[in-house]
Motif scaffolding. Sequence first.
Motif, PDB file in Angstrom:
ATOM      1  N   SER A  86       0.864  -1.150  -0.128  1.00 28.97           N
ATOM      2  CA  SER A  86      -0.081   0.030   0.022  1.00 28.97           C
ATOM      3  C   SER A  86       0.711   1.318  -0.046  1.00 28.97           C
ATOM      4  N   LEU A  87       0.606   2.010  -1.180  1.00 27.44           N
ATOM      5  CA  LEU A  87       1.418   3.405  -1.104  1.00 27.44           C
ATOM      6  C   LEU A  87       0.756   4.456  -0.789  1.00 27.44           C
ATOM      7  N   PRO A  99      18.960   3.372   5.315  1.00 27.65           N
ATOM      8  CA  PRO A  99      18.244   3.000   4.381  1.00 27.65           C
ATOM      9  C   PRO A  99      17.433   1.737   4.347  1.00 27.65           C
ATOM     10  N   TYR A 100      17.322   1.241   5.380  1.00 24.40           N
ATOM     11  CA  TYR A 100      16.810  -0.191   5.735  1.00 24.40           C
ATOM     12  C   TYR A 100      15.394  -0.129   6.354  1.00 24.40           C
ATOM     13  N   PHE A 114      12.340   1.407  -0.113  1.00 20.04           N
ATOM     14  CA  PHE A 114      11.911   1.789  -1.314  1.00 20.04           C
ATOM     15  C   PHE A 114      10.863   3.034  -1.141  1.00 20.04           C
ATOM     16  N   ALA A 115      11.120   4.149  -0.793  1.00 17.53           N
ATOM     17  CA  ALA A 115       9.875   5.144  -0.683  1.00 17.53           C
ATOM     18  C   ALA A 115       8.982   4.701   0.356  1.00 17.53           C
ATOM     19  N   PRO A 116       9.213   4.410   1.389  1.00 14.46           N
ATOM     20  CA  PRO A 116       8.320   3.961   2.712  1.00 14.46           C
ATOM     21  C   PRO A 116       7.214   4.920   3.026  1.00 14.46           C
ATOM     22  N   VAL A 117       6.137   4.531   3.037  1.00 10.99           N
ATOM     23  CA  VAL A 117       4.941   5.221   3.651  1.00 10.99           C
ATOM     24  C   VAL A 117       4.565   4.919   4.993  1.00 10.99           C
ATOM     25  N   LEU A 150       2.568  -3.985   3.603  1.00 15.01           N
ATOM     26  CA  LEU A 150       3.600  -3.028   3.593  1.00 15.01           C
ATOM     27  C   LEU A 150       3.651  -1.556   2.731  1.00 15.01           C
ATOM     28  N   GLY A 151       3.883  -0.972   3.774  1.00  9.24           N
ATOM     29  CA  GLY A 151       4.174   0.612   3.277  1.00  9.24           C
ATOM     30  C   GLY A 151       5.527   0.768   2.501  1.00  9.24           C
ATOM     31  N   SER A 152       6.365  -0.012   2.559  1.00 11.72           N
ATOM     32  CA  SER A 152       7.608  -0.023   1.758  1.00 11.72           C
ATOM     33  C   SER A 152       7.368  -0.917   0.739  1.00 11.72           C
TER      34      SER A 152
END
Length: 175
Positions: A86-87, A99-100, A114-117, A150-152
């Motif tokens: 889910s973005l 960055p993890y 990768f651009a987490p929300v 998952l938000g990322s």
Amino acid sequence: MRVSRRIFLGAVGVAPVFARVEGSQPHCEVLDLGCVLPESLAGFRTQAGDLRHDALIVPAVRALTEAGREMIQGRLERGATVLLESLAGEKIQQDAYFPYVEYFWPVRVKIREFAPVQLTPGPRDEIIATFAGQPVGLRRRVGDGLLITLGSPLGPVFLTRDPDARLWLDGIHIS
């Protein structure tokens, strides 16, 4: 018993369909329900053929239609695992760059973000992953199934052949 060629060929032609429906061979399906990140769709498609469990993966969506929600609900009610990227959320800002994403379930791993929300956990949700201290992974039992949000996006990481990402994906079906 005599069987005409037409009846025989008709029965042979539909047999594989019934074998897949009635057989106990679970499968993993990657479904595009409005994917906004082609890399995520491509990454999960590289993994799905190797997975042997009843799972539905819905990569990188910002919003689900009513039909999409009903499809996911149906799979959950039948006991499947649904992995939903889910973005729809607010991008996480952080002071120091790390960055993890830290995953706590089903295995403890750190996987490149990768651009987490940020996700907002509901009362029945368990936080399974964080980024900069904010929840970016949730799991919840729904009927006989398991919903993982998952938000990322994890899909793009599979294009790099990250072994921890594969370890995590394999683990969600053992737990």
